[in-house]
Write a protein that holds these residues in place. Sequence first.
Motif, mmCIF file in Angstrom:
data_model
loop_
_atom_site.group_PDB
_atom_site.id
_atom_site.type_symbol
_atom_site.label_atom_id
_atom_site.label_comp_id
_atom_site.label_asym_id
_atom_site.label_seq_id
_atom_site.Cartn_x
_atom_site.Cartn_y
_atom_site.Cartn_z
ATOM 1 N N THR A 478 30.148 85.878 24.170
ATOM 2 C CA THR A 478 31.221 85.803 23.172
ATOM 3 C C THR A 478 31.798 84.384 23.140
ATOM 4 N N THR A 479 32.586 84.133 22.094
ATOM 5 C CA THR A 479 33.188 82.809 21.907
ATOM 6 C C THR A 479 34.129 82.470 23.072
ATOM 7 N N ALA A 480 34.013 81.257 23.545
ATOM 8 C CA ALA A 480 34.854 80.724 24.628
ATOM 9 C C ALA A 480 34.731 81.503 25.944
ATOM 10 N N SER A 481 33.604 82.137 26.120
ATOM 11 C CA SER A 481 33.398 82.852 27.394
ATOM 12 C C SER A 481 32.921 81.894 28.486
ATOM 13 N N GLY A 482 32.592 80.656 28.096
ATOM 14 C CA GLY A 482 32.172 79.642 29.077
ATOM 15 C C GLY A 482 30.699 79.287 29.002
ATOM 16 N N LYS A 483 30.025 79.679 27.937
ATOM 17 C CA LYS A 483 28.565 79.476 27.820
ATOM 18 C C LYS A 483 28.168 78.001 27.963
ATOM 19 N N SER A 484 28.829 77.124 27.152
ATOM 20 C CA SER A 484 28.426 75.705 27.164
ATOM 21 C C SER A 484 28.657 75.080 28.529
ATOM 22 N N THR A 485 29.825 75.351 29.078
ATOM 23 C CA THR A 485 30.184 74.742 30.369
ATOM 24 C C THR A 485 29.173 75.145 31.442
ATOM 25 N N VAL A 486 28.914 76.436 31.509
ATOM 26 C CA VAL A 486 28.032 76.959 32.560
ATOM 27 C C VAL A 486 26.576 76.531 32.313
ATOM 28 N N LEU A 562 31.629 68.641 14.267
ATOM 29 C CA LEU A 562 31.122 69.987 14.602
ATOM 30 C C LEU A 562 32.203 70.973 15.033
ATOM 31 N N ARG A 563 33.280 70.475 15.604
ATOM 32 C CA ARG A 563 34.271 71.423 16.133
ATOM 33 C C ARG A 563 35.592 71.335 15.384
ATOM 34 N N SER A 564 35.518 70.942 14.104
ATOM 35 C CA SER A 564 36.739 70.901 13.290
ATOM 36 C C SER A 564 37.176 72.323 12.971
ATOM 37 N N GLY A 601 23.801 80.516 23.193
ATOM 38 C CA GLY A 601 24.114 80.876 21.814
ATOM 39 C C GLY A 601 24.504 82.333 21.716
ATOM 40 N N ARG A 602 24.002 82.972 20.635
ATOM 41 C CA ARG A 602 24.380 84.383 20.430
ATOM 42 C C ARG A 602 23.169 85.311 20.457
ATOM 43 N N ASP A 603 22.007 84.761 20.127
ATOM 44 C CA ASP A 603 20.805 85.614 20.038
ATOM 45 C C ASP A 603 19.635 85.015 20.813
ATOM 46 N N LYS A 627 43.180 81.835 25.380
ATOM 47 C CA LYS A 627 43.939 80.849 26.172
ATOM 48 C C LYS A 627 43.082 79.599 26.421
ATOM 49 N N ARG A 628 41.839 79.845 26.797
ATOM 50 C CA ARG A 628 40.929 78.727 27.101
ATOM 51 C C ARG A 628 40.748 77.845 25.855
ATOM 52 N N ARG A 629 40.554 78.499 24.706
ATOM 53 C CA ARG A 629 40.313 77.730 23.476
ATOM 54 C C ARG A 629 41.545 76.913 23.100
ATOM 55 N N GLU A 630 42.702 77.550 23.280
ATOM 56 C CA GLU A 630 43.967 76.877 22.947
ATOM 57 C C GLU A 630 44.143 75.634 23.829
ATOM 58 N N LYS A 631 43.807 75.845 25.096
ATOM 59 C CA LYS A 631 43.920 74.744 26.055
ATOM 60 C C LYS A 631 43.023 73.565 25.653
ATOM 61 N N GLN A 632 41.948 73.896 24.958
ATOM 62 C CA GLN A 632 41.026 72.840 24.513
ATOM 63 C C GLN A 632 41.599 72.086 23.311
ATOM 64 N N GLY A 633 42.706 72.648 22.731
ATOM 65 C CA GLY A 633 43.354 71.999 21.574
ATOM 66 C C GLY A 633 42.583 72.209 20.282
ATOM 67 N N LYS A 640 38.006 86.750 15.270
ATOM 68 C CA LYS A 640 37.327 86.915 13.982
ATOM 69 C C LYS A 640 35.861 86.474 14.078
ATOM 70 N N ARG A 641 35.659 85.371 14.755
ATOM 71 C CA ARG A 641 34.296 84.855 14.894
ATOM 72 C C ARG A 641 33.403 85.871 15.639
ATOM 73 N N ASP A 642 33.947 86.428 16.709
ATOM 74 C CA ASP A 642 33.186 87.444 17.461
ATOM 75 C C ASP A 642 32.829 88.618 16.566
ATOM 76 N N LYS A 666 37.971 86.523 35.538
ATOM 77 C CA LYS A 666 38.605 86.155 36.813
ATOM 78 C C LYS A 666 37.719 85.274 37.681
ATOM 79 N N LEU A 667 36.680 84.770 37.077
ATOM 80 C CA LEU A 667 35.758 83.933 37.875
ATOM 81 C C LEU A 667 35.931 82.456 37.519
ATOM 82 N N SER A 668 35.924 81.609 38.540
ATOM 83 C CA SER A 668 35.979 80.165 38.261
ATOM 84 C C SER A 668 34.620 79.734 37.690
ATOM 85 N N ILE A 669 34.613 78.564 37.069
ATOM 86 C CA ILE A 669 33.346 78.052 36.504
ATOM 87 C C ILE A 669 32.292 77.958 37.616
ATOM 88 N N GLU A 670 32.716 77.416 38.768
ATOM 89 C CA GLU A 670 31.780 77.226 39.887
ATOM 90 C C GLU A 670 31.168 78.551 40.341
HETATM 91 N N1 LIG Z 1 35.166 80.686 34.188
HETATM 92 C C1 LIG Z 1 36.051 79.905 33.575
HETATM 93 N N2 LIG Z 1 37.318 79.852 34.005
HETATM 94 C C2 LIG Z 1 38.204 79.061 33.388
HETATM 95 N N3 LIG Z 1 37.924 78.284 32.334
HETATM 96 C C3 LIG Z 1 36.695 78.309 31.862
HETATM 97 C C4 LIG Z 1 35.679 79.121 32.449
HETATM 98 N N4 LIG Z 1 34.548 78.932 31.768
HETATM 99 C C5 LIG Z 1 34.811 78.034 30.806
HETATM 100 N N5 LIG Z 1 36.082 77.658 30.861
HETATM 101 C C6 LIG Z 1 36.763 76.742 29.949
HETATM 102 O O1 LIG Z 1 36.893 77.418 28.712
HETATM 103 C C7 LIG Z 1 36.669 76.524 27.632
HETATM 104 C C8 LIG Z 1 35.597 77.081 26.733
HETATM 105 O O2 LIG Z 1 34.400 77.055 27.446
HETATM 106 P P1 LIG Z 1 33.015 76.800 26.745
HETATM 107 O O3 LIG Z 1 33.166 75.773 25.688
HETATM 108 O O4 LIG Z 1 32.029 76.581 27.807
HETATM 109 O O5 LIG Z 1 32.811 78.231 26.082
HETATM 110 P P2 LIG Z 1 31.661 78.670 25.081
HETATM 111 O O6 LIG Z 1 31.385 80.076 25.396
HETATM 112 O O7 LIG Z 1 30.552 77.749 25.123
HETATM 113 O O8 LIG Z 1 32.419 78.533 23.706
HETATM 114 P P3 LIG Z 1 31.760 78.488 22.233
HETATM 115 O O9 LIG Z 1 31.395 79.884 21.938
HETATM 116 O O10 LIG Z 1 32.831 77.996 21.363
HETATM 117 O O11 LIG Z 1 30.603 77.591 22.278
HETATM 118 C C9 LIG Z 1 36.352 75.181 28.216
HETATM 119 O O12 LIG Z 1 37.501 74.372 28.219
HETATM 120 C C10 LIG Z 1 35.944 75.492 29.646
HETATM 121 O O13 LIG Z 1 36.286 74.461 30.547
#
Ligand SMILES: Nc1ncnc2c1ncn2[C@@H]1O[C@H](COP(=O)(O)OP(=O)(O)OP(=O)(O)O)[C@@H](O)[C@H]1O
Length: 692
Positions: A478-486, A562-564, A601-603, A627-633, A640-642, A666-670
């Motif tokens: 899902t959106t902002a679940s952390g896919k790109s970061t991880v 891309l992220r406007s 991605g999604r598929d 919250k995460r997305r908001e923090k990204q500004g 809606k996107r989901d 509840k899991l950290s990125i690491e």
């Molecule tokens: N496990 C986590 N705990 C806390 N913050 C996280 C975690 N995973 C990602 N984040 C933070 O959440 C934000 C969104 O993460 P990320 O861009 O990786 O999500 P995404 O799933 O790729 O989003 P999108 O669907 O928009 O591509 C980033 O600022 C990232 O640092």
Amino acid sequence: MASGTPSYLIVEPCPVIKGEIEVPGDKSISHRAIMLASLARGKSKIRHFLPSEDCLCTLKAFEAMGVRVEKEGKTTLFVEGKSGILDPPFEALDCGNSGTMMRLMAGILSAQPFYSRLVGDRSLSRRPMHRIIEPLRLMEAKIRAEGEGNTPPLFIEPSSLKGIEYKLPIPSAQVKSCILFAGLFASGITRVIESVPSRDHTERLFEQFGVRTLRENGHIVLHGGMKLESADIVVPGDFSSAAFWIGAAAALPNSELRVRSVGLNPTRTGLIKILLRMGAQIEEFVESDMKGEPIGSLWIRGNKLKGTVIEGDEIVGVIDELPILAVVGALAEGVTEIRNAQELRVKETDRIKAIVTNLRAFGVEVEELVDGMRIQGRDFVQPARVESFGDHRIAMAFAILALRASRASRIDDVDCISTSYPGFEQDLNALTHSFSKDWIEEPNKKIRGFIERLTGADKLEPVKKKEIPYPVITIDGTTASGKSTVAQEIAKALGFTYFNTGALYRAVTWRILSLGYDVHDEEKVVEACSRLKLRCAIQKIDSFYKATVILDERVPDEKTDLRSAEVNAAVSIVASYARIREWLLPFQRELAYQTPLVVEGRDMGSVVFPESPYKFFLDAQLEEREKRREKQGEKDDVEKRDRLDQSRSSAPLLCPADAVRLDTTKLSIEKVVDKILDVLWKKGLPITKSKA
Ligand SMILES: Nc1ncnc2c1ncn2[C@@H]1O[C@H](COP(=O)(O)OP(=O)(O)OP(=O)(O)O)[C@@H](O)[C@H]1O
Ligand SMILES: Nc1ccn([C@@H]2O[C@H](COP(=O)(O)O)[C@@H](O)[C@H]2O)c(=O)n1
């Protein structure tokens, strides 16, 4: 291959090899042909001679003993024989790295009426010579080893030889040939008894030079005093050189290779039997055996092979092929065991040790045994920097294994390859280059066809899913679940290329918006897309590899383009159009033919790479993601996107049944990264991260 010292070879990964090859002349036969031509009466012609360092040492030695040689190019020789009596050399004869040369020469020189000394390089100077000294002394030769423990140099005094009956204590074509060469000049009958047949090039060549041996039930009988007559010899391609390509093509699925004009003497082709047992697809065509040695073609198609046990009598027929067989075993399913191969310890280097050391460097699990090894096969290996240990076959075998790594590997000290296979690097480039041309261009053609047919096409041609040669790790969610970061962290840990497929949909949406189209007008959007020039390129940033989207020759800016907020709001609408998704599908799959990938991605796991065995799905509670997305500004309606992504009919967002699902609330990125790496490690991917 770099020139000068130290030499090395950088091998880029390549998942398949394709094409045709003709390898240089057989080393064993080239050595023997010069020896016999030099001892014969009259002028012999040797075609397709191997001009390797080893064989050139033999040639030089006979020239030093008065044999006149004319060359036509590098591979045709005319040798004026000396009718059995050579001239005394002025200095020691240098055998370089060649055990064959030293052992066979010892037999010949023992019968010559002069003193001689045979020396070798550092590696040859450590190899055992007792095995030939013993039978030669029984023939009344005056020979001694000057090195410690019966190692070279060898010193030989003139003497009169007499025939013997000798049972080989170990199967060895070199010992057998040494005795037979001496037997040519001995009085009476020489009989060599072998319990396991070793390569019989000497016997076959004797016959071509007019000396018949009687061969029955492992007994080779030769009457002393027979005269060698000049001959016209065609040296077949060296099966042991071809073995590297045969092994590679057999073990790399989807490879297709034809090996032409190669020697198919059954005492040499044990490798084929073993590969067939492992599930390889090999066809053998003997095209000529008029000249004493069968010559023909091999057709090989790549397959996933199964581990096997190589032991007992089989070993002697594949002794030179064990390095490449170990590499093939490392890429096969299950365990491959090599036993009764203690002879490997006294080759150009201790090959058991060298193979085990290098396999481990490539991340392969292997147990060293006194007489062999036990190898746990895997699909891919990690890139490595390894040594040849001054051994040509070790260098070439590991160049082949490096094809299956995720990134380039380095083989050090590869000058030794010219011992048996000058031109190996060029052949490696040719066979792997032909892969990239054919296989990478094909998806491009498909993409062009797609664009041409996109507008107004009722029925789009389905994209044929060709087998992907590299591992692909899919991360959906899902959106902002952390896919790109991880995904980026996983790509860094594995050395794989990171590919954010959302960027592809975002780039197209951004371009459509900037051209002034209404994203709700599907026909117009599809039509506009047919004119877009889209491609993906792999970019290297420090040691991180990333796929970048290039649209109309521009790389859109990640943040502003891309992220406007506009793209965030429109992208899921554009992404819901089936024809857009079908158009973008081959762009995504194409990269997987070039490099190992972490795709998000999604598929990814459900539609684009359904065959991947490495699938993950990330999710987190909506509130947390918002919250995460908001923090990204960023202004983004996550919910809606989901909803749009989940409810579209074409390739909706879902968790594939075979994916590992992780709730990241509840899991950290690491922690998320570690969990994924653990799963991948257990599935057999080479994780270089310290934890794994
Ligand atoms: N496990 C986590 N705990 C806390 N913050 C996280 C975690 N995973 C990602 N984040 C933070 O959440 C934000 C969104 O993460 P990320 O861009 O990786 O999500 P995404 O799933 O790729 O989003 P999108 O669907 O928009 O591509 C980033 O600022 C990232 O640092
Ligand atoms: N495989 C994919 C990837 C993305 N999309 C669509 O693009 C949007 C943007 O993706 P991000 O990962 O950059 O947020 C996404 O909401 C999807 O609509 C897709 O459909 N398939």
